[in-house]
Every structure is written in structure tokens, then in C-alpha cells.
Design an enzyme around this catalytic site. Structure first.
Site, short mmCIF file in Angstrom:
data_model
loop_
_atom_site.label_atom_id
_atom_site.label_comp_id
_atom_site.label_asym_id
_atom_site.label_seq_id
_atom_site.Cartn_x
_atom_site.Cartn_y
_atom_site.Cartn_z
N TRP A 10 0.82 -1.22 0.00
CA TRP A 10 0.00 0.00 0.00
C TRP A 10 0.86 1.27 0.00
O TRP A 10 0.34 2.36 -0.17
CB TRP A 10 -0.92 0.01 1.22
N LYS A 11 2.15 1.12 0.27
CA LYS A 11 3.04 2.28 0.41
C LYS A 11 2.43 3.24 1.45
O LYS A 11 1.75 2.77 2.36
CB LYS A 11 3.28 2.93 -0.95
N GLU A 166 11.29 -5.97 -9.43
CA GLU A 166 10.55 -4.74 -9.70
C GLU A 166 11.45 -3.78 -10.46
O GLU A 166 12.23 -3.04 -9.84
CB GLU A 166 10.10 -4.08 -8.39
N GLY A 172 4.90 2.55 -10.61
CA GLY A 172 4.06 3.74 -10.53
C GLY A 172 4.07 4.57 -11.80
O GLY A 172 3.61 5.71 -11.80
N GLY A 232 1.44 -2.38 -6.27
CA GLY A 232 1.36 -1.12 -5.54
C GLY A 232 -0.01 -0.49 -5.72
O GLY A 232 -1.00 -0.91 -5.10
N GLY A 233 -0.09 0.50 -6.59
CA GLY A 233 -1.31 1.30 -6.77
C GLY A 233 -2.59 0.48 -6.89
O GLY A 233 -3.61 0.81 -6.26
P1 13P Z 1 2.93 0.00 -8.73
O1 13P Z 1 2.14 -1.28 -8.85
O2 13P Z 1 2.11 1.15 -8.23
O3 13P Z 1 3.69 0.29 -9.98
O4 13P Z 1 4.02 -0.25 -7.58
C1 13P Z 1 4.82 -1.38 -7.63
C2 13P Z 1 5.53 -1.50 -6.34
O5 13P Z 1 6.46 -0.77 -6.06
C3 13P Z 1 5.08 -2.53 -5.41
O6 13P Z 1 6.00 -2.71 -4.38
#
Ligand code: 13P
Length: 249
Positions: A10-11, A166, A172, A232-233
Site C-alpha cells: 500500500w506504500k 521490480e 508507478g 502497488g497502486g
Molecule cells: P505500482 O504497482 O504502483 O507500480 O508499484 C509497484 C511496487 O512498487 C510494489 O511494491
């Protein structure tokens, strides 16, 4: 057969109210999930979310962990504390930690070891920047990031760990690696572990992360060395995340 796993990072997003809604929807959908599902909310919400997940199959993970076991480390959280509030997993070496908080390979390796010592399963994040990919040094960079952990923890430690590839340029940005690009690096990672121990290398689960969405998840997860995703998002939208998990099944 490697069981697929999808983890949501979720950051620094969410609130107690938003989390409660999201978790309720995920728990409702989890009955039918055939892949393993992990959520990694901000540290301050772990305890409450852990209680909400108590009777579900969804596991809890932290986004980071301190390399030290305990002591005078203001602001830090140890693996044992994370375990104590219900975590089973910890991300280590996320590219945002490496780039924004200057975590180098040596520190990431220590965090990996600390996570395991505290009873957590580390999800080691590796990946190259756009500049590194364009220079043709992707394997050199990812190999170096892996070797630092292999040197400190030993290959046997990868029997209780996952690796997330990643590519920094895909995080992102909406720019996903093609399934072939992901597979190529995943194969490289697996071969690197297999060279040290064939059984462990064959069994270690490799997640892909970087703009994973419901629309692209199935083709990424169809690749032989892509065992799931680190999202992430899209993990902040219940229906989207549930569809990603379904694609990994
Ligand atoms: P996104 O899916 O938002 O690109 O982020 C990837 C991420 O950093 C998951 O740890």
C-alpha cells in the site's frame, strides 16, 4: 509446483476508515482465492488490520524492517515486533527504500537476515533503473543485489524467502515490463539461485512488480518463472486487486 502469491504494497496510503473498507472487501473475496494473498499496509495500521484478518486466509506483511533486533534505534521497528503484531512477511530492499533512503545492498542483506531471525519471511526486492536497463546492465545490477544477500544469508535462507523483481522504471509509471522482459529477468534470478542449490532455486517464488493491473496480470503470471505479483497502486482498489489475485490462481 510453486503456489502463486500476490502481495499488495500500500506504500504510504490509507486511513483507518479506508483500510477497514478495503480489508472487508478483500476478506469477502478471499474465500475463493486459490493463490496466497498478502497485504502490506503502513506499519502504524498493522495491528488493527491483523485483527481484521484474523479468521481469513490473507496474510500480513510489513513494508520494511529494521536490521537490528532491538535497542536505541529511534523510529525503527524490529522483526520481532512485526511478528508480535501479526506479520508473517516483510518487504526488504524495496526500490523506494534503496533510492530515497539510501539503503545499500549491504543494509538490505542485513534486513533480510534480521527479518528471518525475527520469524518473518522476507520478500527481497530487486530491480534496475531505466538508465541501467538502457546501458544493458540489468543482469549485472540484479545479480549484485542478489549476491549481497546470498553472501550474508546463504542460499539455504532462500528456502524461506521470496524475491520480487521490480524494474524501477515500471513502478508507478503505468509502464509495465512485457511478459517476456519479466520472464527473462526471472529466469536469470532463478538460474542464479539454482547454480548454488537446484532444489531451492527451483522452489523459490519470484514475484513481478511494476504497474501490475487486472488488465495485464494474467499474461505476466502465465510466464513459467513468474509466480505472482507485488502490486502497488492497484492494491488500493479492492475489485482491481481481487481480479489480480484471480489471475494468479
Ligand atoms: P505500482 O504497482 O504502483 O507500480 O508499484 C509497484 C511496487 O512498487 C510494489 O511494491
Amino acid at each position: 509446483m510453486r503456489r502463486p502469491l500476490v502481495a499488495g504494497n500500500w506504500k504510504m496510503h490509507g486511513s483507518r476508515a479506508e483500510n477497514a473498507r478495503l480489508i472487508e472487501a478483500l476478506v469477502e473475496a478471499s474465500d475463493t482465492a486459490t493463490c496466497e494473498v498478502v497485504v502490506c499496509p503502513p506499519c502504524v495500521y498493522l495491528w488493527e488490520i491483523g485483527r481484521q484478518l484474523k479468521d481469513s486466509t490473507i496474510a500480513l506483511g510489513s513494508q520494511d524492517v529494521c536490521a537490528e533486533a532491538q535497542g536505541a534505534f529511534t523510529g525503527e521497528v524490529s522483526a520481532a515486533m512485526l511478528k508480535d503484531v501479526g506479520c508473517s512477511y516483510a518487504l526488504v530492499g524495496h526500490s523506494e527504500r534503496r533510492a530515497l533512503y539510501r539503503e545499500d545492498d549491504a543494509l538490505v542483506a542485513r534486513k533480510f537476515v534480521a527479518a528471518q531471525a525475527g520469524g518473518l519471511t522476507p520478500i527481497l526486492c530487486v530491480g534496475e533503473t531505466l538508465e541501467e536497463r538502457e546501458r544493458g546492465v540489468t543482469e549485472e545490477v540484479v545479480g549484485r543485489q542478489l549476491d549481497a544477500v546470498l553472501a550474508l544469508a546463504g542460499v539455504a535462507a532462500f528456502g524461506r524467502a521470496l524475491i520480487a523483481y521490480e524494474p524501477v522504471w515500471a513502478i508507478g509509471t503505468g509502464k509495465t515490463a512485457t511478459p517476456e522482459q519479466a520472464q527473462d529477468v526471472h529466469r536469470f534470478i532463478r538460474d542464479r539461485i539454482v547454480a548454488r542449490d537446484a532444489t531451492i532455486g527451483g522452489a523459490v517464488r519470484l514475484l513481478y512488480g511494476g504497474s501490475v493491473k487486472a488488465a495485464n496480470a494474467a499474461e505476466l503470471f502465465a510466464k513459467p518463472d513468474v509466480d505472482g505479483g507485488l502490486v502497488g497502486g492497484a492494491s488500493l482498489k479492492a475489485d482491481e486487486f481481487v481480479r489480480i489475485c484471480a489471475a494468479a490462481a
